[in-house]
Design a protein around this motif. Structure first.
Motif, PDB file in Angstrom:
ATOM      1  N   UNK A  57      24.329  20.197  36.742  1.00 40.71           N
ATOM      2  CA  UNK A  57      25.308  21.281  36.781  1.00 40.71           C
ATOM      3  C   UNK A  57      24.738  22.534  37.452  1.00 40.71           C
ATOM      4  N   UNK A  58      23.462  22.835  37.167  1.00 44.35           N
ATOM      5  CA  UNK A  58      22.858  24.051  37.726  1.00 44.35           C
ATOM      6  C   UNK A  58      22.827  23.995  39.253  1.00 44.35           C
ATOM      7  N   UNK A  59      22.549  22.821  39.823  1.00 44.88           N
ATOM      8  CA  UNK A  59      22.463  22.760  41.285  1.00 44.88           C
ATOM      9  C   UNK A  59      23.851  22.884  41.926  1.00 44.88           C
ATOM     10  N   UNK A  60      24.889  22.441  41.227  1.00 52.48           N
ATOM     11  CA  UNK A  60      26.253  22.611  41.757  1.00 52.48           C
ATOM     12  C   UNK A  60      26.621  24.103  41.762  1.00 52.48           C
ATOM     13  N   UNK A  61      26.272  24.793  40.666  1.00 53.81           N
ATOM     14  CA  UNK A  61      26.549  26.236  40.579  1.00 53.81           C
ATOM     15  C   UNK A  61      25.780  26.981  41.675  1.00 53.81           C
ATOM     16  N   UNK A  62      24.510  26.591  41.814  1.00 51.71           N
ATOM     17  CA  UNK A  62      23.646  27.212  42.820  1.00 51.71           C
ATOM     18  C   UNK A  62      24.248  27.062  44.218  1.00 51.71           C
ATOM     19  N   UNK A 100      17.571  39.659  39.336  1.00 55.73           N
ATOM     20  CA  UNK A 100      18.478  40.570  38.637  1.00 55.73           C
ATOM     21  C   UNK A 100      19.387  39.806  37.681  1.00 55.73           C
ATOM     22  N   UNK A 101      19.830  38.625  38.131  1.00 59.35           N
ATOM     23  CA  UNK A 101      20.734  37.830  37.306  1.00 59.35           C
ATOM     24  C   UNK A 101      20.179  36.432  37.093  1.00 59.35           C
ATOM     25  N   UNK A 102      20.341  35.945  35.871  1.00 54.28           N
ATOM     26  CA  UNK A 102      19.858  34.602  35.542  1.00 54.28           C
ATOM     27  C   UNK A 102      20.956  33.871  34.773  1.00 54.28           C
ATOM     28  N   UNK A 103      21.160  32.596  35.154  1.00 48.51           N
ATOM     29  CA  UNK A 103      22.109  31.736  34.449  1.00 48.51           C
ATOM     30  C   UNK A 103      21.307  30.667  33.726  1.00 48.51           C
ATOM     31  N   UNK A 118      29.616  22.098  27.643  1.00 52.29           N
ATOM     32  CA  UNK A 118      28.557  22.971  28.151  1.00 52.29           C
ATOM     33  C   UNK A 118      28.600  24.311  27.440  1.00 52.29           C
ATOM     34  N   UNK A 119      27.410  24.885  27.326  1.00 54.50           N
ATOM     35  CA  UNK A 119      27.275  26.239  26.812  1.00 54.50           C
ATOM     36  C   UNK A 119      26.388  26.959  27.811  1.00 54.50           C
ATOM     37  N   UNK A 120      26.827  28.147  28.255  1.00 54.66           N
ATOM     38  CA  UNK A 120      25.968  28.836  29.234  1.00 54.66           C
ATOM     39  C   UNK A 120      26.004  30.342  29.019  1.00 54.66           C
ATOM     40  N   UNK A 121      24.986  30.993  29.581  1.00 51.00           N
ATOM     41  CA  UNK A 121      24.894  32.452  29.518  1.00 51.00           C
ATOM     42  C   UNK A 121      24.568  33.002  30.905  1.00 51.00           C
ATOM     43  N   UNK A 122      25.132  34.163  31.204  1.00 51.57           N
ATOM     44  CA  UNK A 122      24.744  34.912  32.406  1.00 51.57           C
ATOM     45  C   UNK A 122      24.118  36.214  31.920  1.00 51.57           C
ATOM     46  N   UNK A 123      22.894  36.477  32.379  1.00 51.64           N
ATOM     47  CA  UNK A 123      22.158  37.638  31.889  1.00 51.64           C
ATOM     48  C   UNK A 123      21.867  38.605  33.030  1.00 51.64           C
ATOM     49  N   UNK A 124      22.051  39.899  32.780  1.00 52.14           N
ATOM     50  CA  UNK A 124      21.586  40.944  33.693  1.00 52.14           C
ATOM     51  C   UNK A 124      20.226  41.387  33.178  1.00 52.14           C
ATOM     52  N   UNK A 125      19.161  41.052  33.932  1.00 54.52           N
ATOM     53  CA  UNK A 125      17.811  41.306  33.425  1.00 54.52           C
ATOM     54  C   UNK A 125      17.427  42.781  33.538  1.00 54.52           C
ATOM     55  N   UNK A 148      31.256  22.420  36.250  1.00 50.51           N
ATOM     56  CA  UNK A 148      30.314  23.276  36.984  1.00 50.51           C
ATOM     57  C   UNK A 148      31.073  24.284  37.851  1.00 50.51           C
ATOM     58  N   UNK A 149      32.207  23.862  38.433  1.00 41.52           N
ATOM     59  CA  UNK A 149      32.993  24.802  39.253  1.00 41.52           C
ATOM     60  C   UNK A 149      33.622  25.896  38.398  1.00 41.52           C
ATOM     61  N   UNK A 150      34.077  25.523  37.206  1.00 42.46           N
ATOM     62  CA  UNK A 150      34.648  26.547  36.304  1.00 42.46           C
ATOM     63  C   UNK A 150      33.599  27.575  35.921  1.00 42.46           C
ATOM     64  N   UNK A 151      32.392  27.088  35.619  1.00 45.62           N
ATOM     65  CA  UNK A 151      31.300  28.004  35.271  1.00 45.62           C
ATOM     66  C   UNK A 151      31.009  28.909  36.472  1.00 45.62           C
ATOM     67  N   UNK A 152      31.003  28.316  37.682  1.00 39.79           N
ATOM     68  CA  UNK A 152      30.758  29.096  38.907  1.00 39.79           C
ATOM     69  C   UNK A 152      31.819  30.183  39.073  1.00 39.79           C
ATOM     70  N   UNK A 153      33.080  29.837  38.813  1.00 36.11           N
ATOM     71  CA  UNK A 153      34.179  30.815  38.918  1.00 36.11           C
ATOM     72  C   UNK A 153      33.948  32.007  37.987  1.00 36.11           C
ATOM     73  N   UNK A 154      33.541  31.703  36.738  1.00 41.83           N
ATOM     74  CA  UNK A 154      33.335  32.766  35.753  1.00 41.83           C
ATOM     75  C   UNK A 154      32.192  33.686  36.182  1.00 41.83           C
ATOM     76  N   UNK A 155      31.104  33.091  36.675  1.00 40.02           N
ATOM     77  CA  UNK A 155      29.946  33.879  37.106  1.00 40.02           C
ATOM     78  C   UNK A 155      30.310  34.738  38.320  1.00 40.02           C
ATOM     79  N   UNK A 156      30.988  34.098  39.298  1.00 39.95           N
ATOM     80  CA  UNK A 156      31.333  34.800  40.538  1.00 39.95           C
ATOM     81  C   UNK A 156      32.246  35.986  40.249  1.00 39.95           C
ATOM     82  N   UNK A 157      33.247  35.777  39.418  1.00 40.55           N
ATOM     83  CA  UNK A 157      34.179  36.871  39.124  1.00 40.55           C
ATOM     84  C   UNK A 157      33.486  37.995  38.361  1.00 40.55           C
ATOM     85  N   UNK A 158      32.583  37.610  37.440  1.00 38.07           N
ATOM     86  CA  UNK A 158      31.882  38.638  36.661  1.00 38.07           C
ATOM     87  C   UNK A 158      31.023  39.519  37.568  1.00 38.07           C
ATOM     88  N   UNK A 159      30.381  38.894  38.561  1.00 41.17           N
ATOM     89  CA  UNK A 159      29.423  39.637  39.379  1.00 41.17           C
ATOM     90  C   UNK A 159      30.056  40.316  40.595  1.00 41.17           C
TER      91      UNK A 159
END
Lengths: 434, 179
Positions: A57-62, A100-103, A118-125, A148-159
């Protein structure tokens, strides 16, 4: 200690599965060029998972994030630690390597159903703050890419503040061979080129695929028994209906934003003019009456206006007419020709093909300033349209003697190429999931 | 009015340099003109469809052979962004006008094509304009519109796949297909 402003939320998003599936050609291969100097560094740490789950999943998000050109992802080899839970996360370790950001995250197998959650976190370091924390509902193992695409959508919109469009589809036409050997295919794939499925195959041309606003249907132009026709293909069932098949041209289907009507080009009465067809009743309303060519209609997002290509002034240019009828108004004057306009999702810009100095290029045209902004350097670019989030434009372009797809950011700086064997053209990006 | 056969004569002169027209250009020239073999030039058989020397054919057969030869050239080419017939295109159309006039049951389909420059749907319209130009030339010559159907393919069916002018000029065309 990490500040946790948000608690876990569950996200329930209906995934759209297509009922149609058959062997298609090789999937699109995507490469990115350009990129922004200000691309944001982000690390997507491999998710913890039981050995029975294969998906990475991480490589798809990446891949999703780096393809936008807005992010620069950290290579796994450079990661000194690979946390998978917020409880073990140390912001200062990542600040030290300028991330700056870590998933981070975990996949879980539900033993009863075999589904994957899945459970995930996006952190602003820099802020040492959790920006996102989600429990994603379990999906069948075959659907983990969509997770993985849904997680990507959430991260992209947040950032970025822009809705992600990773969990969308592309429709495009592929053609191979000349003369009697020529074959046409209508293909639907994921937005990242994966899972190509052939929706229709023909010895006769297939043209102008257009998504219904609810993503359930594709309208397209085909040929049968010496006539052209506009078909409507129900993706879930594979059912195909003929919407119109008059003498002459049946072309350029364009859905109204509410999905109840199609604007089309028909030439049976005199010559190509724009008609609006009510899908439920089949009732037709002729919107233009001119001896010149009127074609390539597109609706404004507010449903009030239609832009189209017309050569009524000599060369083809873009005109605008109220859907209620009236005298068309010419919009474009720059360049020798302007063709095939369509609106940005916010309705402020058009994207179109501009011909100047012998080159057909993608340009945006701002409706209030009337400024034309050239975005590509091809000579034979065509079929441009905005991605459903408005962030990039997809179009068809030539490379050598074959056709491939490209995307360009609305500022022209980031480009990507999507290619496969054979000619691919006429990309249509699906709307965001309803 | 012997308009059609005069046109046929023009075509035959162009195609074969033969003297079928010498019989006076009557309407019958196509099938029944008793033009004696001796009056014809002794050389240049057109194309030996039957395995016999063209000179040994009857006049009617000769005319048919000549017409077939003329109809073998069934593609009308156009200039960039144009839908007007070139003189060569006009002579191709004349041959088909004569064929359709002398064979009222015969039908043709006009398939319009464009080169790859420009957008696909606009090219569909441009290619239709070309097939309509051919249709107009046929009906002006007296062909009834019931004998003609048209179909525009735009840039979707190129005969040549390279992005060069020589290739584009082969793709800007109307194909006249006998049904």
């Amino acid at each position: 200690m990490l500040k946790q402003r948000q608690t876990f939320r569950s996200l329930w998003v209906a995934l759209i599965f297509f009922g149609v599936s058959s062997a298609a050609w090789a999937q699109l291969e995507i490469t990115v060029s350009g990129g922004q100097e200000s691309a944001r560094p982000i690390a997507v740490v491999p998710f913890a998972k039981p050995g029975s789950i294969e998906a990475d999943v991480a490589s798809i998000i990446e891949a999703n994030l780096s393809r936008t050109g807005l992010f620069e992802t950290m290579s796994r080899d450079s990661m000194l630690e690979r946390p998978t839970d917020i409880a073990n996360f140390n912001s200062s370790n990542w600040r030290a390597v300028r991330m700056e950001n870590v998933v981070i995250g975990q996949l879980k197998l539900d033993p009863a159903t075999g589904n994957v959650g899945a459970r995930f976190w996006l952190v602003d370091t820099l802020l040492n703050e959790q920006l996102l924390g989600f429990d994603m509902p379990p999906v069948p193992p075959s659907q983990v890419r969509y997770l993985a695409h849904q997680i990507s959508d959430l991260i992209f919109e947040k950032l970025t503040g822009i809705p992600g469009a990773f969990n969308t589809r592309l429709a495009y036409v592929a053609a191979q061979g000349l003369g009697f050997e020529r074959r046409f295919q209508l293909i639907v794939s994921d937005a990242d080129g994966y899972n190509p499925r052939t929706i229709a195959t023909s010895r006769e041309p297939i043209m102008s695929p257009a998504w219904s606003p609810d993503r359930a249907r594709l309208a397209y132009v085909g040929y049968e028994r010496g006539r052209s026709a506009i078909y409507m293909h129900e993706l879930r069932t594979g059912q195909v209906k003929t919407l119109v098949s008059e003498r002459g041209i049946n072309g350029s289907p364009a859905w109204s934003p509410d999905g109840t009507k199609l604007a089309v080009t028909l030439s049976f009465e005199t010559n190509p003019d724009i008609y609006v067809i009510d899908i439920a009743t089949g009732r037709r309303n002729r919107l233009t009456k001119h001896f010149g060519i009127d074609t390539e209609p597109a609706w404004s997002p507010d449903r009030r206006e239609i832009v189209f290509t017309s050569d009524r002034g000599g060369n083809p240019h873009i005109y605008r007419v109220p859907v209620s009828g009236g005298e068309p108004e010419r919009l474009t004057f720059q360049g020798r020709q302007n063709l095939r306009a369509s609106y940005s999702p916010d309705g402020r810009d058009l994207v179109l093909i501009n011909l100047d100095s012998g080159a057909y290029r993608v340009a945006t045209f701002n409706l209030s300033s009337k400024r034309m902004n050239l975005l590509t350097e091809g000579r034979l670019d065509e079929s441009p349209s905005f991605a459903p989030n408005g962030a990039v434009i997809i179009y068809a372009t030539q490379r050598g003697n074959s056709a491939e797809l490209g995307t360009v950011s609305t500022d022209g700086r980031i480009k990507s190429r999507l290619r496969q064997t054979g000619d691919v053209r006429e990309p249509a990006w699906s709307p965001l999931s309803p | 009015m012997n308009f059609p056969s005069l046109r046929l004569c023009a075509v035959l002169l162009v195609v074969g340099g033969l003297s079928a027209c010498a019989s006076g250009g009557s309407k019958d020239a196509i099938d029944r003109s008793p033009s004696p073999a001796a009056e014809r030039p002794a050389t240049r058989p057109l194309q030996d469809f039957s395995g016999r020397d063209a000179n040994s054919l009857s006049a009617a057969e000769q005319a048919r052979v000549e017409m077939e030869a003329a109809l073998a050239r069934n593609i009308v080419y156009f200039e960039y962004d144009q839908d007007t017939l070139t003189s060569e295109g006009a002579s191709t159309v004349r041959a088909f006008a004569d064929y359709l006039l002398s064979n009222p049951a015969a039908r043709v389909r006009l398939e319009g094509h464009a080169d790859e420059r420009g957008t696909r749907e606009y090219n569909l319209a441009l290619a239709e304009r070309r097939s309509r130009a051919v249709e107009a030339a046929l009906t002006r010559a007296g062909v009834t519109s019931a004998q003609i159907t048209s179909l525009s393919y735009g840039e979707e069916r190129p005969t040549c796949a390279e992005s060069t002018e020589s290739c584009w000029s082969q793709n800007r065309r109307v194909e006249i297909i006998r049904l």
